[in-house]
Design an enzyme around this catalytic site. Structure first.
Site, PDB file in Angstrom:
ATOM      1  N   SER C  45       3.218  21.452  24.982  1.00  0.00           N
ATOM      2  CA  SER C  45       4.412  20.726  24.565  1.00  0.00           C
ATOM      3  C   SER C  45       4.236  19.285  25.019  1.00  0.00           C
ATOM      4  O   SER C  45       4.004  19.032  26.209  1.00  0.00           O
ATOM      5  CB  SER C  45       5.638  21.359  25.222  1.00  0.00           C
ATOM      6  OG  SER C  45       6.814  20.908  24.603  1.00  0.00           O
ATOM      7  N   GLU C  46       4.307  18.324  24.092  1.00  0.00           N
ATOM      8  CA  GLU C  46       3.879  16.973  24.454  1.00  0.00           C
ATOM      9  C   GLU C  46       4.790  16.302  25.479  1.00  0.00           C
ATOM     10  O   GLU C  46       4.392  15.325  26.101  1.00  0.00           O
ATOM     11  CB  GLU C  46       3.697  16.090  23.213  1.00  0.00           C
ATOM     12  CG  GLU C  46       4.950  15.797  22.422  1.00  0.00           C
ATOM     13  CD  GLU C  46       5.086  16.732  21.232  1.00  0.00           C
ATOM     14  OE1 GLU C  46       4.725  17.918  21.348  1.00  0.00           O
ATOM     15  OE2 GLU C  46       5.573  16.271  20.178  1.00  0.00           O
ATOM     16  N   ASN C  47       5.982  16.848  25.703  1.00  0.00           N
ATOM     17  CA  ASN C  47       6.808  16.292  26.771  1.00  0.00           C
ATOM     18  C   ASN C  47       6.323  16.697  28.158  1.00  0.00           C
ATOM     19  O   ASN C  47       6.888  16.247  29.151  1.00  0.00           O
ATOM     20  CB  ASN C  47       8.289  16.658  26.587  1.00  0.00           C
ATOM     21  CG  ASN C  47       8.525  18.136  26.429  1.00  0.00           C
ATOM     22  OD1 ASN C  47       7.720  18.852  25.824  1.00  0.00           O
ATOM     23  ND2 ASN C  47       9.621  18.625  26.973  1.00  0.00           N
ATOM     24  N   SER C  87      -0.315  14.501  29.527  1.00  0.00           N
ATOM     25  CA  SER C  87      -0.056  15.280  28.329  1.00  0.00           C
ATOM     26  C   SER C  87      -0.822  14.705  27.141  1.00  0.00           C
ATOM     27  O   SER C  87      -1.448  15.433  26.368  1.00  0.00           O
ATOM     28  CB  SER C  87       1.450  15.280  28.037  1.00  0.00           C
ATOM     29  OG  SER C  87       1.747  16.162  26.992  1.00  0.00           O
TER      30      SER C  87
END
Lengths: 217, 217, 217, 217
Positions: C45-47, C87
């Site tokens: 999840s890019e967060n 990330s």
């Protein structure tokens, strides 16, 4: 008092409460021993932490806690470890207030050479090039002359540089000298040392202001 | 040493026209109390650096609704219709940046780098105004570092030296921004004594943190 | 079966055991529901985490654990959180095997447009530009046509691009199409759909190999 | 999923002529068992990327003595006289890199960046062969990313998904190298079950780790 102790004591009194400080291996490391009562500096070690404390007792050595010279040290309460990229982000990013390094040569333009002697000794620059580039204040801790009596404070460095125009202050057992846009200014002489003696031992041109102080050590 | 203070005193450091960085991703990991204090204070003409503008009733989204920004540098505005409205009406300048590029630009700002080369955005509008540099036959965009006057962060735990930990996905941009602003203000869920945090688990070293306020809600 | 379910089911069967996968918001997120038994993918999840798990029960929501759309999710055992720079180091650095994204338009050259409609809708690119640049395989999940019946699979994208020449595979409710150096190749048609129907619904030129398969969903 | 294996099997992946990255700073944080296995195996013509060459009887220093390297890329060789001897004798190519630059080059290699601009090394030999780029009136060196075929790392704890933690100053280059090699081999002090590590405390996400071996000594 030993020359090195004079230098370390003088530099210790320059550090301010709260300063983040990186001390090079050897003489610069000695500065930590003389930091005045009531002044708390945070020592940064480029191998990856802040909060470097004194050497441990021989039976309390933690092999994973060493300084940048590989010697056993401790971490103080409130210290923090991080990786090498973060360590140099702190250094290059201006988060280190003061770095103290040794010198093979230093000159009146603020150039410093301390990482190699071509054909003779090539230890490598380690973190020194980053430290002189990134730290807010660069203090050179060095004896004024070589063992052969030659000045280490030159008109122009001859050895390959660690950094160009990076030095702010030079502290030797004879004097405290500040690199300014006008040139190298003599700020202090050691007790019992005359301005003339400093000039004679210094290859670089020295600006002598009227208010040269006596070094407190 | 980081200083513990109140929300109201902390936001007094933020003046009209300043650039602020605010941690968080759609409000998760944003310092909600500090933001509310800024809404109350009404500081204006600010430039915002943040992942997004959250929602109209949440985090920096409230400040958008309150018209406190003249410019925002973000990756996404889709969740806050008011941002789009102000942009179309010419009331707000919006610079959209790819998320990985924004993170890296903030990191570069904190790490003293002059920029970095990224393949992201090649062949898109993100190229506009940027230098292209070829390395080993591949083309990259040169992206520049970004810094702020003040960073407003949320941490899970702060010790009294300013060492921080973050929790879960609330980490996001917070550790990067902690390195990249002249003044770093942290709203912490919990404030603990020096020595309570394991130095291995510190995610932001306290040496970069200036002010800590206890979490408001 | 719902169009979106057809697309999500087909893409789920492309994922391999051990793949690190980033799923965009909306339709791509549905892919996680149909991953075959015995295949374990690691959702990024890019967060800021890997090990994204399903949505929690309403009484088990952790406000700090959300996906990149801000919706509550969970973290699976063996997951890990990190900051936004890390990330996107994972994403840009090729550590993500597959990314699945939606499209406003996609074309036979592998161009993708999914972040803005000038003058109308400008949500921003978020992490999409980095994902299409960095992920090893880029799969577009999209309905074949717009609500008005216009093809979304174009000869050449007209909207501002998210990435140029980045798409590997396009999966719609009608077909699976692969972007190759020779052009867009029709690999599969949905059950009950003819090659002619796909061609009629596709603006891009399609290369029709002799062995077009029927999509298993 | 990271695979747990033996030292001997792990080093079978390292072939003559490959480039290896090895974590550690003067041996602290180096995977000593993997290095000993490589010494025993006698793999040769290797290129080494490491902070330093440690000591003749420690860590990668042993491999220098065993003449396994044709080239080394390091920041410092002063603690291993054999490195200097081989360099002077023309038996070993030595590339000296400033420590912050080496850390950042490795990070760039793992993060998919094409390079970065640093002020470090300006006006020194570190400039040689590098492009200078001016940004906002300041000059920087363009430094390029670096990657390896194999990274050999030491972790404190690895879980069976490959998630890693490091201890104290043994962290140093390890997390950076974990991102920047095609094959990542970790020697872990302790191997734990999936779920035993708090996802907030993972320092290297397991998705980048390939092989884990239990610590040899």
């Amino acid at each position: 008092m030993d020359k090195k102790e004079v230098i370390a004591r003088r530099i210790a009194r320059i550090l301010k409460d709260g300063d983040v400080v990186n001390l090079g291996i050897g003489l610069p490391t000695m500065v930590a021993n003389y930091i005045p009562e009531g002044v708390e500096v945070k020592l940064q070690s480029e191998n990856g932490f802040v909060g470097l404390g004194p050497a441990p007792a021989p039976d309390a050595i933690d092999p994973d806690i060493v300084n940048a010279g590989g010697s056993p040290v401790t971490v103080l309460p409130g210290g923090a470890f991080f990786d090498s990229a973060t360590s140099f982000a702190l250094i290059r990013g201006g988060h280190v207030d003061v770095t103290v390094l040794g010198a093979l040569e230093v000159d009146g333009h603020g150039n410093l050479a301390n990482w190699m002697i071509p054909g003779k000794l090539i230890p490598g620059m380690g973190g020194a090039m980053d430290l002189v580039t990134g730290a807010k204040k660069v203090i050179v801790a060095t004896e004024h002359t070589t063992k052969d009596g030659a000045s280490k404070i030159l008109k122009q460095c001859r050895l390959p540089l660690t950094g160009a125009g990076v030095v702010d202050l030079i502290v030797t057992e004879m004097a405290v000298m500040e690199v300014t846009p006008d040139g190298l200014v003599l700020r202090e002489v050691a007790p019992g040392v005359t301005v003339e003696q400093v000039k004679a031992a210094t290859e670089a041109d020295l600006i002598i202001p009227p208010d040269v102080k006596v070094m407190e050590v | 040493m980081a200083k513990i203070t109140t929300l109201e005193e902390a936001v007094c450091n933020i003046k009209d026209g300043m650039t602020i960085m605010v941690g968080g991703f759609l409000g998760v990991g944003s310092p909600l109390g500090l933001i509310d204090a800024l809404v109350k204070k009404g500081t204006k003409d600010l430039t915002l650096i943040c992942n997004d503008t959250a929602f109209p009733d949440r985090a920096v989204g409230k400040m958008v609704v309150n018209k406190q920004f003249k410019k925002i540098i973000v990756t996404h505005i889709g969740t806050n219709p008011e941002t789009g409205r102000q942009m179309k009406a010419g009331e707000l300048e919006v610079e959209l940046v790819p998320q990985g590029t924004l993170a890296e630009r903030i990191r570069a700002g904190g790490a003293g780098l002059g920029g970095f080369l990224t393949p992201t955005g090649l062949g898109t509008l993100a190229e506009n105004g940027k230098k292209k540099i070829e390395v080993n036959g591949k083309t990259y965009l040169l992206e520049l570092p970004i810094r702020a006057d003040v960073a407003l962060l949320r941490a899970a735990i702060a010790d009294k030296k300013g060492n921080l930990t973050y929790r879960r996905a609330a980490r996001n941009f917070n550790p990067l921004m902690a390195m990249a602003a002249d003044l770093v203000i942290v709203e912490a869920d919990k404030i603990v004594e020096i020595g309570d945090l394991d130095p291995d688990q510190v995610m932001t070293p306290g040496v970069v943190v200036d002010l800590i306020v206890p979490r408001a809600m």
